[in-house]
Design an enzyme around this catalytic site. Structure first.
Site, PDB file in Angstrom:
ATOM      1  N   THR A 148       9.434   6.012  -6.270  1.00  0.00           N
ATOM      2  CA  THR A 148       9.444   7.361  -5.680  1.00  0.00           C
ATOM      3  C   THR A 148       8.658   8.334  -6.550  1.00  0.00           C
ATOM      4  O   THR A 148       7.985   9.236  -6.032  1.00  0.00           O
ATOM      5  CB  THR A 148      10.883   7.888  -5.490  1.00  0.00           C
ATOM      6  OG1 THR A 148      11.522   8.005  -6.758  1.00  0.00           O
ATOM      7  CG2 THR A 148      11.694   6.987  -4.579  1.00  0.00           C
TER       8      THR A 148
ATOM      9  N   ASN B  74      -5.687   3.555 -12.460  1.00  0.00           N
ATOM     10  CA  ASN B  74      -4.616   2.622 -12.106  1.00  0.00           C
ATOM     11  C   ASN B  74      -3.274   3.308 -12.272  1.00  0.00           C
ATOM     12  O   ASN B  74      -3.148   4.283 -13.034  1.00  0.00           O
ATOM     13  CB  ASN B  74      -4.674   1.387 -13.013  1.00  0.00           C
ATOM     14  CG  ASN B  74      -3.664   0.327 -12.604  1.00  0.00           C
ATOM     15  OD1 ASN B  74      -3.471   0.050 -11.421  1.00  0.00           O
ATOM     16  ND2 ASN B  74      -3.012  -0.280 -13.584  1.00  0.00           N
TER      17      ASN B  74
ATOM     18  N   GLY C 119       0.775  -1.239   0.000  1.00  0.00           N
ATOM     19  CA  GLY C 119       0.000   0.000   0.000  1.00  0.00           C
ATOM     20  C   GLY C 119       0.806   1.288   0.000  1.00  0.00           C
ATOM     21  O   GLY C 119       0.326   2.304   0.504  1.00  0.00           O
TER      22      GLY C 119
ATOM     23  N   GLU D 209      -9.246  -3.184 -21.985  1.00  0.00           N
ATOM     24  CA  GLU D 209      -7.952  -3.678 -22.477  1.00  0.00           C
ATOM     25  C   GLU D 209      -6.876  -3.369 -21.439  1.00  0.00           C
ATOM     26  O   GLU D 209      -6.662  -2.217 -21.076  1.00  0.00           O
ATOM     27  CB  GLU D 209      -7.592  -3.029 -23.817  1.00  0.00           C
ATOM     28  CG  GLU D 209      -6.350  -3.654 -24.430  1.00  0.00           C
ATOM     29  CD  GLU D 209      -5.970  -3.051 -25.778  1.00  0.00           C
ATOM     30  OE1 GLU D 209      -4.943  -3.474 -26.324  1.00  0.00           O
ATOM     31  OE2 GLU D 209      -6.688  -2.157 -26.260  1.00  0.00           O
ATOM     32  N   LEU D 210      -6.204  -4.397 -20.958  1.00  0.00           N
ATOM     33  CA  LEU D 210      -5.259  -4.276 -19.837  1.00  0.00           C
ATOM     34  C   LEU D 210      -4.175  -3.238 -20.121  1.00  0.00           C
ATOM     35  O   LEU D 210      -3.489  -3.309 -21.143  1.00  0.00           O
ATOM     36  CB  LEU D 210      -4.611  -5.644 -19.565  1.00  0.00           C
ATOM     37  CG  LEU D 210      -3.666  -5.708 -18.366  1.00  0.00           C
ATOM     38  CD1 LEU D 210      -4.428  -5.521 -17.070  1.00  0.00           C
ATOM     39  CD2 LEU D 210      -2.918  -7.028 -18.354  1.00  0.00           C
ATOM     40  N   ASP D 211      -4.034  -2.287 -19.203  1.00  0.00           N
ATOM     41  CA  ASP D 211      -2.968  -1.274 -19.236  1.00  0.00           C
ATOM     42  C   ASP D 211      -2.973  -0.427 -20.509  1.00  0.00           C
ATOM     43  O   ASP D 211      -1.915  -0.028 -20.999  1.00  0.00           O
ATOM     44  CB  ASP D 211      -1.585  -1.937 -19.060  1.00  0.00           C
ATOM     45  CG  ASP D 211      -1.419  -2.591 -17.694  1.00  0.00           C
ATOM     46  OD1 ASP D 211      -2.073  -2.135 -16.735  1.00  0.00           O
ATOM     47  OD2 ASP D 211      -0.649  -3.551 -17.589  1.00  0.00           O
TER      48      ASP D 211
ATOM     49  N   ASN E 138       1.583   3.306  -2.532  1.00  0.00           N
ATOM     50  CA  ASN E 138       0.892   4.330  -3.322  1.00  0.00           C
ATOM     51  C   ASN E 138      -0.373   4.802  -2.611  1.00  0.00           C
ATOM     52  O   ASN E 138      -0.708   5.986  -2.635  1.00  0.00           O
ATOM     53  CB  ASN E 138       0.563   3.814  -4.724  1.00  0.00           C
ATOM     54  CG  ASN E 138       1.684   4.078  -5.705  1.00  0.00           C
ATOM     55  OD1 ASN E 138       2.151   5.206  -5.845  1.00  0.00           O
ATOM     56  ND2 ASN E 138       2.140   3.035  -6.385  1.00  0.00           N
TER      57      ASN E 138
ATOM     58  N   GLU F  60       6.155   7.342  -8.623  1.00  0.00           N
ATOM     59  CA  GLU F  60       4.746   6.934  -8.535  1.00  0.00           C
ATOM     60  C   GLU F  60       4.059   7.676  -7.391  1.00  0.00           C
ATOM     61  O   GLU F  60       2.920   8.139  -7.530  1.00  0.00           O
ATOM     62  CB  GLU F  60       4.642   5.417  -8.293  1.00  0.00           C
ATOM     63  CG  GLU F  60       5.066   4.574  -9.469  1.00  0.00           C
ATOM     64  CD  GLU F  60       4.909   3.093  -9.172  1.00  0.00           C
ATOM     65  OE1 GLU F  60       3.989   2.710  -8.424  1.00  0.00           O
ATOM     66  OE2 GLU F  60       5.721   2.299  -9.687  1.00  0.00           O
TER      67      GLU F  60
ATOM     68  N   HIS G  86       0.697   2.187 -13.286  1.00  0.00           N
ATOM     69  CA  HIS G  86       1.445   1.077 -13.871  1.00  0.00           C
ATOM     70  C   HIS G  86       2.917   1.456 -13.934  1.00  0.00           C
ATOM     71  O   HIS G  86       3.246   2.579 -14.343  1.00  0.00           O
ATOM     72  CB  HIS G  86       0.908   0.780 -15.280  1.00  0.00           C
ATOM     73  CG  HIS G  86       1.590  -0.385 -15.926  1.00  0.00           C
ATOM     74  ND1 HIS G  86       1.319  -1.687 -15.572  1.00  0.00           N
ATOM     75  CD2 HIS G  86       2.547  -0.444 -16.883  1.00  0.00           C
ATOM     76  CE1 HIS G  86       2.077  -2.494 -16.296  1.00  0.00           C
ATOM     77  NE2 HIS G  86       2.834  -1.765 -17.093  1.00  0.00           N
TER      78      HIS G  86
END
Length: 197
Positions: free
Chosen positions: A180, A115, A12, A151-153, A14, A182, A117
């Protein structure tokens, strides 16, 4: 008040960066928004302890208790939607949530599901991003905050950060450098969404 629900599966970090930004910058007063809950699919997720320490409600919904991915996602949607406020369905942030979500779930939260990534999308979607960037000889790597689509990512990009790939980097050293960044770009991207809504 606009409620934010964060989904996690692990440590956790982020999520914690978002919680601290929300407190530091007083999102409640500035944007009429708050992190209402953190939900994990794993009771062992370290992020649950961090969230409780910040005074945020936590829930566990164990995906292994459900017969199908669809059944889990339906139950998760019900939990998230319980945090809706009049005129404001919740904003859902994936922060290390290690589940591939069904199209029905993704479409239910279209435009409100975010999200982060650990690559410069569209490069290196999926897993093992840091090693793949090193193996490809990339001179830079980074992270991307994006809206989630079926569609993933591959959803619309909200923010990116770039870091150098250094000689002698391992996947772990590169991952630490990317992480860092992110922690900086995810809260900023959320603020921009809150300002736009």
């Amino acid at each position: 008040m606009k409620n934010i629900v964060i989904l996690i599966s692990g440590g956790g970090s982020n999520m914690l960066a978002i919680l601290k930004a929300a407190q530091r910058d007083n999102w409640a007063a500035q944007y009429q928004a708050q992190v209402a809950a953190v939900i994990s699919n794993k009771a062992s997720a370290g992020g649950l302890v961090l969230a409780r320490a910040q005074g945020v409600a936590t829930e566990v919904l164990d995906h292994t208790s459900f017969a199908s991915r669809e059944a889990f996602d339906a139950a998760l949607m019900a939990r998230i939607d319980s945090y809706a406020t009049p005129g404001h369905p919740p904003l859902v942030l994936l922060a290390g949530f290690m589940r591939i979500l069904t199209p029905g779930f993704v479409n239910h939260y279209a435009g409100r599901l975010v999200n982060i990534h650990p690559s410069l999308l569209p490069a290196f979607a999926g897993l093992n991003t840091h090693q793949r960037a090193i193996d490809a000889g990339c001179q830079v790597a980074g992270a991307t905050v994006h809206l989630v689509t079926p569609e993933l990512d591959h959803g619309p990009i909200l923010a990116q950060a770039v870091v150098p790939v250094l000689p002698g980097d391992s996947a772990d050293t590169l991952a630490a450098r990317v992480l860092t960044q992110e922690h900086l770009i995810y809260p900023r991207a959320v603020v921009k969404l809150l300002q736009d809504k």
